[in-house]
Design an enzyme around this catalytic site. Sequence first.
Site, PDB file in Angstrom:
ATOM      1  N   LYS A   7       0.839  -1.211   0.000  1.00  0.00           N
ATOM      2  CA  LYS A   7       0.000   0.000   0.000  1.00  0.00           C
ATOM      3  C   LYS A   7       0.869   1.254   0.000  1.00  0.00           C
ATOM      4  CE  LYS A   7      -4.295   0.962   2.368  1.00  0.00           C
ATOM      5  NZ  LYS A   7      -5.095   0.727   3.572  1.00  0.00           N
TER       6      LYS A   7
ATOM      7  N   ARG B 126     -19.291   4.672  10.968  1.00  0.00           N
ATOM      8  CA  ARG B 126     -19.923   5.909  10.538  1.00  0.00           C
ATOM      9  C   ARG B 126     -21.317   5.668   9.979  1.00  0.00           C
ATOM     10  NH1 ARG B 126     -14.663   7.394   7.185  1.00  0.00           N
ATOM     11  NH2 ARG B 126     -14.751   5.131   7.197  1.00  0.00           N
TER      12      ARG B 126
ATOM     13  N   SER C  23     -10.554   9.674   5.800  1.00  0.00           N
ATOM     14  CA  SER C  23      -9.130   9.946   5.522  1.00  0.00           C
ATOM     15  C   SER C  23      -8.855  10.138   4.041  1.00  0.00           C
ATOM     16  CB  SER C  23      -8.253   8.802   6.051  1.00  0.00           C
ATOM     17  OG  SER C  23      -8.271   8.788   7.460  1.00  0.00           O
TER      18      SER C  23
END
Length: 152
Positions: free
Chosen positions: A42, A91, A128
């Site tokens: 990543k 969320r 993010s």
Amino acid sequence: MTKVGVFPGSFDPFTKGHECIVEKALGLFDEVVIAIGQNTSKNYLFPLEKRKAHIESLFADNGQVRVEVFTGLTVKFCESIGAKYIVRGLRDSKDFGYERSIAQMNQEISGIESVFFMTVPEYTAINSTIVREIHKSGGSMELFVTNADLLV
Ligand code: ADP
């Protein structure tokens, strides 16, 4: 016995949403370990050392919080420090669907349970990925990240 909760993530960057989840987890656990997962395949926008130093500074006055870096499976990291719980934030229903599969698989392979905290309404939109886009386009992260200047 000390109850330890591990809050894993990439935290690229660590937002006010993440901060709120740590605060909530501190109401339940004796210690919260914020675990930055490093995945070699990543690409991160903010260097690991900056992400770690930023998070450490936010909790510098709190002896119940520490920040660690790990590679590989989250449950292996939890086992290595004797933690039996993973902390994650939710969320919306999209987070729930994703988190449910991971939590159930973690439970199956290790017996480690996941504990979820719902974010406060004002932080539901903080993500993010979007914060990184704002920063890359020259915008300020201050509304979404406490002490964002430590990251740049
Ligand atoms: P990952 O790469 O593991 O998804 P993230 O750093 O994106 O790591 O997120 C770590 C955890 O924080 C996840 O459980 C995610 O759902 C949660 N999270 C992210 N943003 C928020 C927010 N605004 N409010 C509450 N929880 C959040």
